[in-house]
Design an enzyme around this catalytic site. Structure first.
Site, short mmCIF file in Angstrom:
data_model
loop_
_atom_site.label_atom_id
_atom_site.label_comp_id
_atom_site.label_asym_id
_atom_site.label_seq_id
_atom_site.Cartn_x
_atom_site.Cartn_y
_atom_site.Cartn_z
N ASN A 39 -8.70 9.59 -5.69
CA ASN A 39 -7.69 8.70 -5.13
C ASN A 39 -6.59 8.44 -6.15
O ASN A 39 -6.83 8.42 -7.35
CB ASN A 39 -8.31 7.40 -4.62
CG ASN A 39 -9.07 6.61 -5.65
OD1 ASN A 39 -9.86 7.15 -6.42
ND2 ASN A 39 -8.86 5.30 -5.67
N VAL A 40 -5.37 8.29 -5.64
CA VAL A 40 -4.20 8.02 -6.47
C VAL A 40 -3.47 6.85 -5.82
O VAL A 40 -2.89 7.00 -4.74
CB VAL A 40 -3.28 9.26 -6.55
CG1 VAL A 40 -2.03 8.94 -7.37
CG2 VAL A 40 -4.03 10.45 -7.14
N GLU A 41 -3.53 5.69 -6.45
CA GLU A 41 -2.89 4.49 -5.91
C GLU A 41 -1.40 4.45 -6.25
O GLU A 41 -0.92 5.20 -7.10
CB GLU A 41 -3.57 3.23 -6.46
CG GLU A 41 -4.99 3.07 -6.00
CD GLU A 41 -5.65 1.83 -6.54
OE1 GLU A 41 -6.75 1.53 -6.03
OE2 GLU A 41 -5.13 1.18 -7.46
N ALA A 44 3.11 0.37 -4.12
CA ALA A 44 3.37 0.18 -2.69
C ALA A 44 2.14 0.71 -1.95
O ALA A 44 2.06 1.88 -1.61
CB ALA A 44 4.64 0.91 -2.27
N TYR A 45 1.14 -0.15 -1.77
CA TYR A 45 -0.20 0.24 -1.33
C TYR A 45 -0.29 1.31 -0.24
O TYR A 45 -1.09 2.23 -0.37
CB TYR A 45 -1.01 -0.99 -0.92
CG TYR A 45 -1.65 -1.66 -2.10
CD1 TYR A 45 -2.85 -1.20 -2.61
CD2 TYR A 45 -1.04 -2.73 -2.72
CE1 TYR A 45 -3.43 -1.79 -3.71
CE2 TYR A 45 -1.62 -3.34 -3.82
CZ TYR A 45 -2.82 -2.87 -4.32
OH TYR A 45 -3.39 -3.46 -5.39
N CYS A 50 -5.86 9.22 -0.69
CA CYS A 50 -7.31 9.17 -0.77
C CYS A 50 -7.87 10.44 -1.44
O CYS A 50 -7.23 11.49 -1.45
CB CYS A 50 -7.92 9.06 0.63
SG CYS A 50 -7.47 7.54 1.50
N GLU A 52 -10.34 12.34 -0.46
CA GLU A 52 -10.59 13.42 0.49
C GLU A 52 -9.30 14.19 0.78
O GLU A 52 -9.31 15.43 0.83
CB GLU A 52 -11.15 12.85 1.81
CG GLU A 52 -12.46 12.13 1.66
CD GLU A 52 -12.32 10.63 1.37
OE1 GLU A 52 -13.27 9.89 1.66
OE2 GLU A 52 -11.26 10.20 0.85
N CYS A 84 -11.78 6.81 5.16
CA CYS A 84 -10.94 6.02 6.06
C CYS A 84 -10.70 6.83 7.34
O CYS A 84 -11.00 8.03 7.41
CB CYS A 84 -9.62 5.66 5.38
SG CYS A 84 -8.48 7.04 5.18
N CYS A 87 -8.55 10.00 6.82
CA CYS A 87 -9.26 11.09 6.16
C CYS A 87 -10.30 11.73 7.08
O CYS A 87 -10.57 12.92 6.99
CB CYS A 87 -9.89 10.61 4.86
SG CYS A 87 -8.65 10.44 3.55
#
Length: 131
Positions: A39-41, A44-45, A50, A52, A84, A87
């Site tokens: 995952n790469v956050e 800006a959420y 994700c 996957e 999620c 995904c």
């Protein structure tokens, strides 16, 4: 290395400065090549990616098979963390309903399922036959 080892290793590369929730994913394509994603956050959420999705993008970028044979997702959570909704649909795009998916924790708990069980009634190409 096992698919679990691949997912566990790439999990450490996750960029999760906000949630601190690192996730790793490994997909084995039908040509037996393993592709990893984490995952790469983003501040800006909704703009994050994700694990996957990252593994699927790596598979496509590699230029080999685009058919998923197996999926492994791992996180440091009390119970195995499911993909999620987005995904789940992405996995369904590249895998069959009976494609095995293992959801795991870093402590060793595992939950085995399939893409079809994760996304019953999935939208697929058969819905587009009239277009």
């Amino acid at each position: 290395m096992s698919l679990r080892d691949d997912a566990m290793k790439v999990r450490e590369n996750a960029y999760a400065p906000y949630s601190k929730f690192k996730v790793g994913a490994a997909v084995r394509a039908t040509d037996d090549i393993v592709h990893q994603g984490c995952n790469v956050e983003n501040i800006a959420y909704p703009e994050g990616t994700c694990a996957e999705a990252g593994a699927i993008a790596a598979m496509c970028a590699a230029g080999g098979s685009r058919d998923i044979a197996e999926v492994y997702v791992i996180a440091d959570s009390p119970t195995p963390v499911p993909p999620c909704g987005g995904c789940r649909q992405k996995l369904a795009e590249f895998g069959k309903a009976d494609t095995p998916v293992t959801l795991a924790t870093v402590d060793g708990a595992e939950f085995k399922t399939t893409i079809g069980d994760l996304l019953p009634g999935m939208f697929d190409a058969s819905h587009l036959v009239r277009t």
